[in-house]
Design an enzyme around this catalytic site. Structure first.
Site: not given
Ligand code: FAD
Length: 577
Positions: A310, A490
């Site tokens: 983000c 965003c």
């Molecule tokens: P995540 O949701 O972070 O999930 C990753 C998961 O993998 C976690 O549960 C973790 O525990 C697990 N994991 C890690 N390592 C391992 C391992 N070795 N083995 C098994 N599991 C593991 N997005 C928007 O669309 N709009 C917004 O307004 C927005 N605002 C944001 C504001 C903030 C402050 C933040 C921090 C993020 C924001 N985002 C926003 C971004 C969004 O939250 C992320 O892009 C999204 O969560 C990514 O998804 P993901 O599944 O890739 O990762």
């Protein structure tokens, strides 16, 4: 509490409670090394309470926050140094004791034979045979030995975050009897996009966390542990506890790693002396506390080099803070600086004019190519490296009363060290199909992939159905046929009640979800705010997490993307002739 002896100098245990420290002291332990990062699970006692209990019982205390499945070389060195320096015997603990036993094994690698190390840890109840390759090569490289696979699943998904769970639901929606496993160590699932609104005083943080068990599809098998290494040539992966699982297809979705350590002094300083970050579940409420208590002085907001998740979130925190100060009539007494390592305010130029209106309105000083490198909490000073137009770098410092930091971000260590990674550490996939470039039955979804989209949950919402389609094609022996256009979004919260809704795809192409007459994302609108505040949490928890693909239908090509590319290339060559 069960204490397991590894050597006379070191024992390990699962999560200790405050009352366990007296027992440990009575058994002669002189030092404690705690290995869990804060906030790893809800049932984890506060670290400060654990430290106080250790010290009250006369034991030395040390803490290494080791992310499950992501034991780094620095973690190993630090653990080794502590074993040397701390008064012994030492008791080390984490969630199950596995991280402690593993760290000992990796410290001893090269000094003892791999077989001896594994014999010792097995006697203590930890089967670390999956580490054998790493112990033998005395490096953090991957294990190339043929693993002995335990259970197998049709599809394994690494990560139960936004991408992993959306993909699991999209797969099951298409094929309810599919045998899926989700690897996820956390007990809680976080709605991270809500943290901006927590820092802005709009949401209570409890609105941004739900039990993981409620969102992992009931039909899926949940392994509550971390993935540690990949053996793609054997269609297998190894878990942190040493179990080896086989798969027909693998979806890699562990998100990215916040690299707090890359800014000197930051990690220790967070949460006190006016230093905060909306990128941390525990800190977002502190942002709002600081906004309310700051009435004059200097406020500094920082953004690290890309990629970050983000990319608008560092600015969102700033605009919402300024808006509150304006409402309270104190903004005129607060100097606001935005220090970003990037060369501009926002990567897609169409949204910059609207943002600049707010920069002017709030009187924000913009500092581009200005990268935070150190925080001195005691003197409340932030240190930066600033690069000028000629590429010369100078050191500058800024004092602050409030500092909001967006931490540097990188690919998870266990991915970066794996055969799945590109040179920068991200999972190397096709940006259109998200299929791995080398291993055809592996896909990435979300922040861990090297697709050049904006890393957002909004992107994940569109990616998950594409990956689900393509995984099922691969399981049938076909090529992937669904494509992702790079959509990311965003919602820039420029004031309480209004949002500039940036929606764009690969190459910065605008991809608005609604016609301009309904919602023009290049202008601040109340409609976009209402969507973010009222609709998005529902869309996330009840649609995206449940396989409801609203406005996220995958685009299916009539021929496979590879065949499509080949025919385009053929046409181009014909044209040239
Ligand atoms: P995540 O949701 O972070 O999930 C990753 C998961 O993998 C976690 O549960 C973790 O525990 C697990 N994991 C890690 N390592 C391992 C391992 N070795 N083995 C098994 N599991 C593991 N997005 C928007 O669309 N709009 C917004 O307004 C927005 N605002 C944001 C504001 C903030 C402050 C933040 C921090 C993020 C924001 N985002 C926003 C971004 C969004 O939250 C992320 O892009 C999204 O969560 C990514 O998804 P993901 O599944 O890739 O990762």
């Amino acid at each position: 509490m069960e204490i397991k002896s590894i050597t006379p100098a070191l024992s390990v245990a699962a999560q200790m409670q405050v009352q366990d420290f007296g027992i440990a002291a009575s058994q002669g332990f002189k030092s404690i090394i705690y290995l869990r990062p804060d906030n790893e699970s809800n049932d984890q006692p506060a670290r400060e309470e654990l430290q106080a209990a250790a010290e009250a019982n006369g034991m030395s205390w040390a803490w290494i926050p080791v992310v499950p499945g992501q034991i780094s070389d620095e973690n190993i060195d630090e653990f080794g140094a502590l074993l040397n320096d701390l008064p012994g015997p030492v008791l080390s603990f984490c969630r199950t004791g596995t991280r402690a036993a593993t760290l000992w094994a990796l410290v001893e690698a090269g000094k003892l034979s791999a077989d001896k190390i594994l014999e010792v840890t097995a006697a203590a109840g930890y089967d670390l045979s999956a580490l054998k390759g790493r112990l033998t090569t005395v490096s953090a490289d991957q294990d190339d030995s043929v693993p002995s696979v335990g259970r197998s699943h049709d599809v394994i998904i690494v990560g139960g975050g936004a991408g992993g769970l959306a993909c699991a639901s999209s797969l099951l929606k298409r094929q309810p009897d599919l045998d899926i496993a989700v690897i996820e160590p956390r007990s809680e699932h976080y709605y991270q996009p809500g943290w901006t609104l927590v820092g802005g005083g709009v949401f209570d943080r409890s609105k941004t966390v739900r039990p993981m068990v409620d969102y992992i599809p009931k039909e899926a098998t949940w392994y509550q542990t971390a993935a540690a290494t990949f053996q793609p040539q054997h269609q297998a992966l190894t878990l942190e506890d040493g179990q080896v699982l086989g798969y027909k297809a693998l979806v890699v979705a562990p998100g990215l790693q916040l690299n707090w350590e890359a800014v000197k002094g930051l990690k220790e300083a967070l949460g006190s002396n006016g230093i905060t970050s909306n990128y941390h579940y525990d800190m977002a409420p502190y942002t709002w506390e600081l906004v309310q208590s700051t009435r004059k002085g200097k406020a500094v907001f920082t953004q690290p080099p890309m990629p970050i998740k983000c990319a608008g979130a560092p600015q969102k925190a700033m605009y919402l803070s300024c808006d509150e100060w304006l409402r309270q009539g104190v903004l005129k007494d607060i100097d606001v600086d935005f220090c970003t390592a990037t060369p501009g305010l926002f990567g897609v130029k169409d949204y910059v004019p609207a943002l600049m209106e707010y920069v002017k309105k709030y009187g924000i000083n913009l500092n581009f190519q200005t990268n935070l490198v150190e925080v001195d909490a005691a003197s409340k000073t932030a240190h930066f490296k600033q690069t000028n137009a000629e590429g010369e770098v100078s050191d500058i410092e800024k004092s602050f009363d409030m500092l909001h930091v967006c931490p540097p971000q990188k690919a998870p260590d266990f991915i970066a060290k794996s055969p799945l990674a590109d040179a920068a550490g991200w999972v190397e996939v096709s940006p259109e199909t998200m299929q791995h470039v080398t291993y055809g039955n592996i896909f990435a979804v979300g922040d861990a992939g090297n697709m050049p989209n904006a890393k957002t949950a909004a992107a994940v919402r569109k990616q998950a159905p594409v990956v689900a389609e393509n995984v099922l094609q691969v399981l049938k022996g076909n090529s992937p046929h669904a494509v992702y256009d790079g959509y990311g979004s965003c919602p820039l919260t420029v004031e309480r009640g209004k949002i500039v809704l940036a929606e764009f795809g690969y190459g910065g192409k605008l991809l608005p979800s609604f016609p301009n007459w309904m919602l023009d994302g290049r202008k601040p609108t109340r409609a976009a705010w209402l969507m973010k505040e009222k609709m998005m949490p529902w869309l996330y928890y009840d649609a995206m997490m449940r396989g409801v693909e609203w406005l996220a239908e995958p685009k299916i090509l009539p021929v496979s993307p590879a065949a499509h590319e080949a025919s385009v290339a053929l046409d181009c060559n014909r044209d040239k002739k």
